[in-house]
Motif scaffolding. Structure first.
Motif, mmCIF file in Angstrom:
data_model
loop_
_atom_site.group_PDB
_atom_site.id
_atom_site.type_symbol
_atom_site.label_atom_id
_atom_site.label_comp_id
_atom_site.label_asym_id
_atom_site.label_seq_id
_atom_site.Cartn_x
_atom_site.Cartn_y
_atom_site.Cartn_z
ATOM 1 N N LEU B 58 0.838 -1.207 0.000
ATOM 2 C CA LEU B 58 0.000 0.000 0.000
ATOM 3 C C LEU B 58 0.875 1.259 0.000
ATOM 4 O O LEU B 58 0.573 2.236 -0.685
ATOM 5 N N PRO B 64 -5.752 -0.633 -2.870
ATOM 6 C CA PRO B 64 -6.195 -1.488 -1.760
ATOM 7 C C PRO B 64 -6.959 -2.736 -2.226
ATOM 8 O O PRO B 64 -6.931 -3.771 -1.559
ATOM 9 N N PHE B 67 -5.193 -6.187 -2.217
ATOM 10 C CA PHE B 67 -4.519 -6.706 -1.013
ATOM 11 C C PHE B 67 -4.622 -8.226 -0.909
ATOM 12 O O PHE B 67 -3.742 -8.875 -0.346
#
Lengths: 235, 293
Positions: B58, B64, B67
């Protein structure tokens, strides 16, 4: 091809083999005969690398074997069919026989090797999809020998191939061994029953208490009553 | 009704993660005959390392929404700790189980200190990152989409493991080696290499499991021991060495835990271990008990 020279082996501080020397040439059938506990299985297991000799040399095609891991001995080209067959119960007959073609892929094509194994023991073809636990003692013995053959090894070590089998199945095993010999493979066969030694064996070694007490032609041993008494258990 | 669906979904999410760790434990036991208490450490390492990797990613500007692949990748990468640990375990393969338990438990304690040194004593977490994928309605209940993805990923891994063990050559070699390592070696199988591969795969299941759990709960120093306690409940219920047992045991423990947490949280462990005791009395080998993979 295989040569053992003055091999001594201890297991748990007990001397099991005392200066064993023997040889198997290419395409020969050699028998190692002796009573239970004489040291036959220990000799074969030492060649396979399960046991390390205290002294002496073992060579296969001039390559020293002691200290070599068992899988490397197999990959060099020594097939092993143990006394208890040790067929993998969780695999099918087909998978048991195919397995050495995965672990030793060089040499003849896998299909040819598997076909050869079925040709030696045609009965196994009908059990191909059967699990290893669903076989009789004789069938397990056939799978064990066929599996060693599928390794495409120039030398096979057969430990008591007729031991514990019903008299009805013994001729099938004997015919299979004769077929393997005709293929030109060398065989070192451990046997406790002198009557199961094929007439066409090239050489015979008699082992007693870890020592070779006779080596020669199978016919010659019958002229040695003191040796015959040992291997027939009347000594 | 809402509570039932809540328990079901919460339980399945926990079961999904538990299954991964228990499957690793079963795989290692099935082939190597090692009861590996260190599976909890791999789970914790996967969790902590997963958090660090996501934070690094990040910070480097990764969106995001990506992830999840980072977490899975970090879990796989963390499994590189396996080969040296497997080399250490070789010293106890043919020794009494007590040596194996002592050695693997000492690894749990040592890992706890390594975690404390590297990441500190404070629990680590990923905040609300699991909500990046939004929520999904299941009947009258809404749950994070991430939880559903983890359940699906675990089902996919279970199916892949089954396929791998039953249908591939390497899977068959693993089963043969599990049954008789000496005979496998006599057929040309490099047993040392098989053991190292199985241990790495088993470790990977644990580290990926740990990495997948951190978006929903914090990584803490005691998570390894807590997980070992639950993973052993799973294997006792399912049967030591059985992959189907790991699946059944994980679902039972996961659902039982979720039900206890919803109804009466103090009963969480008591309820799980009542089942363990019942299974030990009625069926000591477990529901799918047989020492094979």
């Amino acid at each position: 091809m295989l040569s053992l020279n003055d091999i001594t082996v201890d297991i748990q501080n007990s001397r099991i083999l005392r200066g064993i020397s023997l040889a198997v040439g290419a395409g020969e059938l050699v028998c190692l005969v002796g009573r239970n506990g004489a040291g036959k299985t220990t000799t074969l297991r030492t060649v396979m690398g399960f046991l390390t000799p205290l002294s002496g040399t073992i060579t296969f095609n001039s390559q020293p074997l002691p200290g070599m891991p068992t899988y490397r001995v197999a990959q060099l080209g020594i097939g092993y069919a143990p006394e208890e067959s040790e067929v993998f119960g969780d695999l099918t007959v087909e998978e048991n026989i195919e397995m050495p073609t995965w672990t030793r892929p060089r040499g003849r094509p896998a299909l040819e090797r598997v076909e050869l194994a079925y040709k030696v023991f045609p009965k196994l073809r009908q059990y191909a999809k059967r699990g290893g636990t669903q076989l009789s003692g004789g069938e397990r013995k056939m799978v064990s020998i066929a599996r060693a053959l599928a390794l495409d090894a120039p030398l096979l070590l057969l430990d008591e191939p007729s031991e514990g089998l019903s008299p009805a199945i013994i001729p099938t095993i004997s015919e299979g061994i004769a077929s393997i010999r005709k293929l030109g493979r060398g065989i070192l066969m451990a046997e406790s029953n002198v009557h199961h030694i094929p007439d066409y064996a090239d050489r015979l070694y008699v082992i007693e208490r870890g020592e070779i007490i006779f080596s020669g032609k199978p016919g010659d041993v019958r002229t040695r009553p003191e040796v015959m008494r040992v291997i027939t258990g009347t000594a | 009704m809402t509570s039932v669906i809540d328990i079901l979904l919460g339980g399945l999410f926990h079961a999904a993660v538990l299954f991964l760790v228990a499957a690793g434990l079963q795989l290692v036991f099935g082939v190597q005959k090692i009861v590996n208490l260190a599976c909890g450490s791999f789970y914790a390492l996967g969790a902590y390392f997963g958090i660090s990797c996501v934070n690094w990613a990040l910070a480097l500007g990764l969106p995001p929404s990506l992830f999840l692949p980072v977490l899975i990748g970090s879990g796989i990468l963390m499994a590189t700790v396996a080969p040296p640990i497997e080399a250490l375990l070789r010293t106890v393969y043919r020794r009494d189980e007590s040596f194996q338990l002592l050695l693997t438990f000492s690894l749990v304690l040592m890992t706890q200190d390594v975690l404390r040194i590297v990441w500190g004593p404070t629990p680590q977490h990923l905040g609300t990152l699991s909500m990046t994928y939004g929520k999904v309605a299941v009947g009258s209940v809404t749950i994070p989409t991430y939880n559903l993805l983890v359940i699906l990923a675990s089902i996919a891994i279970a199916a892949l493991l089954g396929f791998f063990l039953q249908r591939t050559r390497f899977g068959r070699i693993l089963r043969a080696t599990a049954e008789n390592r000496d005979m496998s070696a006599a057929l040309g199988v490099n047993v040392k290499w098989v053991y190292a591969s199985v241990f790495t795969l088993g470790t990977m299941l644990g580290t990926v499991g740990g990495a997948l759990v951190v978006p929903t709960s914090a990584a803490s120093l005691d998570m390894a021991v807590e997980l070992v306690v639950e993973a052993f409940a799973v294997v006792v219920i399912g049967g030591l060495g059985s992959m189907r047992g790991a699946l059944a045991g994980a679902v039972i423990v996961g659902l039982m835990r979720a039900a206890a947490v919803t109804v009466y949280p103090e009963l969480e462990m008591l309820a799980i271990y009542l089942i363990v005791i019942a299974v030990l009395i009625a069926r000591p080998a477990g529901l799918f008990g047989k020492a094979a993979i």
